[in-house]
Design a protein around this motif. Structure first.
Motif, PDB file in Angstrom:
ATOM      1  N   ARG A 268       1.171  -1.157  -0.233  1.00 39.57           N
ATOM      2  CA  ARG A 268      -0.673  -0.008  -0.323  1.00 39.57           C
ATOM      3  C   ARG A 268       0.697   0.957   0.199  1.00 39.57           C
ATOM      4  N   THR A 269       0.815   2.257  -0.826  1.00 39.22           N
ATOM      5  CA  THR A 269       1.359   3.648  -0.991  1.00 39.22           C
ATOM      6  C   THR A 269       0.208   4.417  -0.966  1.00 39.22           C
ATOM      7  N   THR A 270       0.766   5.296   0.457  1.00 38.05           N
ATOM      8  CA  THR A 270      -0.105   6.968   0.121  1.00 38.05           C
ATOM      9  C   THR A 270       0.398   7.672  -0.361  1.00 38.05           C
ATOM     10  N   SER A 271      -0.272   8.615  -1.698  1.00 36.73           N
ATOM     11  CA  SER A 271       0.181   9.428  -2.267  1.00 36.73           C
ATOM     12  C   SER A 271      -1.017  10.550  -2.177  1.00 36.73           C
ATOM     13  N   LEU A 272      -0.821  11.690  -3.417  1.00 34.07           N
ATOM     14  CA  LEU A 272      -0.986  12.572  -3.306  1.00 34.07           C
ATOM     15  C   LEU A 272      -1.164  12.579  -5.296  1.00 34.07           C
ATOM     16  N   LEU A 273      -2.980  12.714  -5.577  1.00 39.47           N
ATOM     17  CA  LEU A 273      -2.871  12.831  -6.863  1.00 39.47           C
ATOM     18  C   LEU A 273      -3.441  14.101  -7.253  1.00 39.47           C
ATOM     19  N   ASP A 349     -11.603   9.775   6.383  1.00 44.01           N
ATOM     20  CA  ASP A 349     -10.720   9.859   7.661  1.00 44.01           C
ATOM     21  C   ASP A 349     -10.659   8.262   7.762  1.00 44.01           C
ATOM     22  N   ASN A 350     -11.025   6.672   7.579  1.00 40.71           N
ATOM     23  CA  ASN A 350     -11.405   5.361   7.888  1.00 40.71           C
ATOM     24  C   ASN A 350     -10.141   5.132   7.688  1.00 40.71           C
ATOM     25  N   ARG A 351      -9.239   5.860   7.493  1.00 40.60           N
ATOM     26  CA  ARG A 351      -7.652   5.339   7.129  1.00 40.60           C
ATOM     27  C   ARG A 351      -7.182   6.742   8.270  1.00 40.60           C
ATOM     28  N   PRO A 352      -7.190   6.592   9.497  1.00 38.74           N
ATOM     29  CA  PRO A 352      -6.981   8.012  10.326  1.00 38.74           C
ATOM     30  C   PRO A 352      -5.888   8.664  10.723  1.00 38.74           C
ATOM     31  N   GLU A 353      -4.670   7.839   9.266  1.00 36.33           N
ATOM     32  CA  GLU A 353      -2.843   9.033   9.511  1.00 36.33           C
ATOM     33  C   GLU A 353      -3.496   9.890   8.256  1.00 36.33           C
ATOM     34  N   LEU A 354      -4.664   9.759   6.841  1.00 42.37           N
ATOM     35  CA  LEU A 354      -5.047  10.527   6.382  1.00 42.37           C
ATOM     36  C   LEU A 354      -4.932  11.942   6.568  1.00 42.37           C
ATOM     37  N   PRO A 355      -6.075  12.447   7.681  1.00 40.05           N
ATOM     38  CA  PRO A 355      -6.467  13.534   7.479  1.00 40.05           C
ATOM     39  C   PRO A 355      -5.002  14.540   8.342  1.00 40.05           C
ATOM     40  N   GLU A 356      -4.077  13.451   9.481  1.00 34.53           N
ATOM     41  CA  GLU A 356      -2.651  14.002   9.519  1.00 34.53           C
ATOM     42  C   GLU A 356      -2.118  14.803   8.061  1.00 34.53           C
ATOM     43  N   VAL A 357      -1.919  13.803   7.434  1.00 33.10           N
ATOM     44  CA  VAL A 357      -0.723  13.665   6.213  1.00 33.10           C
ATOM     45  C   VAL A 357      -1.805  15.238   4.835  1.00 33.10           C
ATOM     46  N   ALA A 358      -2.887  15.589   5.264  1.00 32.66           N
ATOM     47  CA  ALA A 358      -3.296  16.235   3.663  1.00 32.66           C
ATOM     48  C   ALA A 358      -3.518  17.853   5.068  1.00 32.66           C
ATOM     49  N   VAL A 395      -5.624  12.713  -1.026  1.00 35.18           N
ATOM     50  CA  VAL A 395      -4.334  11.791  -0.225  1.00 35.18           C
ATOM     51  C   VAL A 395      -5.471  10.483  -0.819  1.00 35.18           C
ATOM     52  N   SER A 396      -4.466   9.619  -1.093  1.00 34.72           N
ATOM     53  CA  SER A 396      -4.822   8.090  -1.081  1.00 34.72           C
ATOM     54  C   SER A 396      -4.200   7.232  -0.688  1.00 34.72           C
ATOM     55  N   ALA A 397      -4.990   5.778  -0.183  1.00 41.03           N
ATOM     56  CA  ALA A 397      -4.094   5.047   0.365  1.00 41.03           C
ATOM     57  C   ALA A 397      -4.015   3.674  -0.448  1.00 41.03           C
ATOM     58  N   VAL A 465       2.208  12.310  -6.836  1.00 43.84           N
ATOM     59  CA  VAL A 465       3.291  12.243  -6.156  1.00 43.84           C
ATOM     60  C   VAL A 465       3.045  11.379  -4.959  1.00 43.84           C
ATOM     61  N   PRO A 466       4.063  10.146  -4.858  1.00 41.18           N
ATOM     62  CA  PRO A 466       4.454   9.204  -3.832  1.00 41.18           C
ATOM     63  C   PRO A 466       5.064   9.391  -2.203  1.00 41.18           C
ATOM     64  N   LEU A 467       3.875   9.391  -1.299  1.00 45.63           N
ATOM     65  CA  LEU A 467       3.998   9.669   0.035  1.00 45.63           C
ATOM     66  C   LEU A 467       5.065   9.310   0.523  1.00 45.63           C
ATOM     67  N   VAL A 468       4.071   8.552   1.469  1.00 41.96           N
ATOM     68  CA  VAL A 468       4.704   6.838   1.994  1.00 41.96           C
ATOM     69  C   VAL A 468       4.653   5.833   1.540  1.00 41.96           C
ATOM     70  N   HIS A 469       5.073   4.915   1.947  1.00 41.77           N
ATOM     71  CA  HIS A 469       4.573   2.781   2.008  1.00 41.77           C
ATOM     72  C   HIS A 469       4.490   2.373   2.839  1.00 41.77           C
TER      73      HIS A 469
END
Length: 499
Positions: A268-273, A349-358, A395-397, A465-469
């Protein structure tokens, strides 16, 4: 193949048990400690059903993780196609594959026949929107004897056995397709657990399917509850209201005993599309400004607290072959000015880190000169708008191997003009050409090389833009064993999962 033996079903008593409502606790009979009968498992899931449990969208993985549905093939630990409802297969020519079925039954008591399998695949091939595993692929299926099915693609498809492992290409009985515009997996699948009752988007009840071809499950059933809030999921595990909690937030990991915390490297990669179809990011120079403004290491160390690696590409380190094959993107635009540009960044917000990433991205982009508005919703309330290109950035995981297990297929579905999950609205002739060339390659190593060339073409547009793996954390109760910690995130509960 021998004639299918007469089957008997044992779930009548289970069907009488009370429906899961406000909490995980079931009726007294369901919590029996009888080792022969097994006890019910209580599972806390992050994503509620978004499409009434249809297998053709986001709910497909939900059904797969709960052990409800299966396809002709599955992915093994190395990411190769392995037998599932099909015992074996052969490639007859460039476009035709012959699959030999195993002796199996649907949960409604009917047999898994070549005719039923062909009908299921035909229905999936005609789904609108097309299921992600078939993005850019035309597929037909027909019975080819007492135990075989012939699957034909309009163009050569070397990855077809991998593609048929997709959670979106599961095999259901004829009863599932009784309604023209809906598909129901309730009591019509083939897995070790049968979906018997649902409570909207809050809960679901699954009972053991005693005639499962792979053996009788050790748990008598599963009570699933959908809890979008990550802290609440973790608390459910900690208080004993859940036996298994998926996607534990990194902020909650330290609150769990080490024995109940499982860390799994994933694809799983979190990216900014970035929306290349309209708005500010239609301009490649503005997209380049975003790429240069983002510090991915700050996200990996800060937001994910070390449970992730800084983004290196669309494919991450869980795919061990990717790093040595990565190609440097060429032809990237020079960064333009961000001053005066207002953009909306959306996430879920189902993946709680994503709002913080945003939020961190907002700070980084504003430092570069952008004015940023954030929009955060539950995924089921966001997906249709994201697919329609209503946001400037998303922002998508995304699990890059989820849909097919084939590294090329994710590029076709997510980054080509005709892609069914193209959140960046990307339509670039160089990308389409690179992906098309990769799709034609049969040899595994050469296909990986071609996938990395195509990845470079995608990254060269700065649409992604790949953000984190990510590494995922699963909470597992001290008395629970046999949980399927799958790097592809297709499985969670199976025959051997028990408490």
């Amino acid at each position: 193949m021998l004639p299918l033996p007469r089957r008997r079903r044992f779930v009548a008593g289970l069907l009488l048990a009370p429906l899961l409502t406000g909490c995980f606790a079931s009726g007294g009979g369901d919590e029996s400690s009888d080792s022969a009968a097994g006890v019910r498992l209580k599972v806390a899931l992050a994503f509620p059903p978004a499409e009434n449990f249809s297998p053709y969208g986001a709910d497909a993985t939900l059904l797969s993780r709960l052990g409800v549905t299966e396809g002709l093939t599955r992915l093994d630990a190395n990411g190769a196609a392995a037998p599932a409802l099909a015992e074996s297969w052969t490639r007859e020519n460039d476009r035709d594959w012959l699959f030999t079925l195993r002796d199996a039954a649907f949960q409604d008591g009917t047999e898994v026949t070549p005719k039923a399998v062909a009908a299921a695949l035909t229905r999936a091939a005609g789904a609108d929107p097309v299921t992600a595993a078939l993005s850019g692929v035309e597929l037909t299926a027909e019975a080819a004897g007492d135990s075989r099915v012939r699957v034909t693609t309009a163009d050569p498809d070397p990855a077809l056995p991998l593609r048929l492992s997709s959670p979106g290409l599961v095999i259901l009985s004829a009863k599932a397709y009784a309604k023209k515009d809906a598909v129901s997996p309730v009591g019509t699948a083939t897995g070790p657990f049968e979906l018997t009752k649902t409570t909207g988007t809050t809960a679901a009840r699954l009972d053991r399917f005693d005639d499962y071809w792979g053996g009788r499950a050790q748990a008598s059933g599963v009570d699933a509850k959908f809890i979008a809030d990550g802290t609440a999921r973790t608390n459910a595990l900690r208080t004993g209201e859940a036996d298994i909690a998926e996607a534990v937030p990194v902020s909650q990991a330290a609150s769990l005993d080490k024995a109940t915390r499982r860390e799994t490297a994933t694809t799983r990669t979190t990216s900014l599309l970035l929306n290349t179809g309209s708005g500010a990011f239609k301009d490649a120079r503005t997209r380049a400004a975003v790429r240069e403004a983002i510090d991915t290491s700050a996200l990996a160390k800060g937001v994910y607290e070390g449970y992730a690696d800084a983004g290196a590409g669309i494919y991450g380190p869980a795919l061990t072959w990717a790093a040595d094959k990565r190609v440097k993107p060429a032809g990237r635009a020079a960064a333009g000015s961000a001053t005066g540009k207002t953009v909306t960044v959306a996430t879920y917000d189902n993946r709680p880190e994503l709002p913080e990433v945003a939020q961190v991205l907002k700070q980084q982009l504003e430092k570069a000169g952008f004015t940023v508005k954030l929009e955060v919703r539950e995924y089921s309330r966001l997906e249709s708008d994201a697919l329609a290109g209503k946001f400037d950035a998303f922002v998508s995981a995304r699990n890059t191997m989820l849909d097919t297990g084939d590294p090329v297929s994710i590029l076709a579905s997510d980054h080509t003009c005709e892609g069914s999950y193209n959140l960046a609205q990307l339509c670039d002739k160089n990308v389409d050409k690179a992906v098309s060339e990769a799709e034609s390659v049969s040899d595994t190593a050469e296909r990986q090389d071609a996938a990395m060339t195509a990845e470079a073409a995608v990254l060269g547009t700065d649409a992604v833009v790949p953000l984190v793996h990510q590494r995922i954390i699963t909470g597992v109760g001290a008395k629970v064993s046999g949980v399927l910690l799958d790097p592809y995130e297709r499985s969670l509960v199976g025959v051997g999962t028990r408490r």
